[in-house]
Design a protein around this motif. Sequence first.
Motif, mmCIF file in Angstrom:
data_model
loop_
_atom_site.group_PDB
_atom_site.id
_atom_site.type_symbol
_atom_site.label_atom_id
_atom_site.label_comp_id
_atom_site.label_asym_id
_atom_site.label_seq_id
_atom_site.Cartn_x
_atom_site.Cartn_y
_atom_site.Cartn_z
ATOM 1 N N VAL A 169 0.862 -1.182 0.000
ATOM 2 C CA VAL A 169 0.000 0.000 0.000
ATOM 3 C C VAL A 169 0.898 1.232 0.000
ATOM 4 N N ASP B 263 -2.732 5.621 1.767
ATOM 5 C CA ASP B 263 -3.818 4.685 1.486
ATOM 6 C C ASP B 263 -4.629 5.013 0.232
ATOM 7 N N TRP C 268 -5.647 1.795 -1.632
ATOM 8 C CA TRP C 268 -6.090 0.679 -0.800
ATOM 9 C C TRP C 268 -7.236 -0.100 -1.450
ATOM 10 N N LYS D 260 -5.204 -5.391 6.406
ATOM 11 C CA LYS D 260 -4.425 -4.186 6.110
ATOM 12 C C LYS D 260 -3.288 -4.108 7.117
ATOM 13 N N GLU E 191 3.683 -2.412 4.948
ATOM 14 C CA GLU E 191 2.328 -1.906 4.791
ATOM 15 C C GLU E 191 1.707 -2.577 3.570
ATOM 16 N N THR F 82 -1.809 -4.842 2.016
ATOM 17 C CA THR F 82 -3.229 -5.128 2.165
ATOM 18 C C THR F 82 -3.588 -6.244 1.210
#
Length: 146
Positions: free
Chosen positions: A69, A73, A76, A117, A123, A125
Amino acid sequence: MVTIKQIKTHLNTFANNHLQIHGYHFGQFYDINTSGTIDYPLMAVQPEGSSIRKGEMEYEFTIAIADIVQKGDGDWVDILNDTQRIASDIVTEVRQGGFAGTYDWTMQEGVNMTSFKERWDEEVTGWSFKIKIKTDWDYNQCAIPV
């Protein structure tokens, strides 16, 4: 009987051939960050257990599809969309018994996917889901190495 080694090899081949999957991991999820450079989107497969019933061996796996990600975001939802599509491709592949029905196995009906997430140390998702693969197994004493 289909073995766990054959399932691992098949899933790895599927990941290598899928145009959207760039990394593959088989093992415990907590080992992902210690395996070196990770190419995303990643298909990670964690064995969960197996059971034996008369005439049947069942394997259970948790599969996660993850992608990086970007800060803020902004992407996302795009990543959730893409990784869910990849997860659906995997379910279709396993349900069909592998490439062109190569393997004699069945998969349970219905697969529940859970989004995540910020999993692991990066990071990322994506989606995770459990599958159960059933294959024939016989109680053959002649196959015991004694």
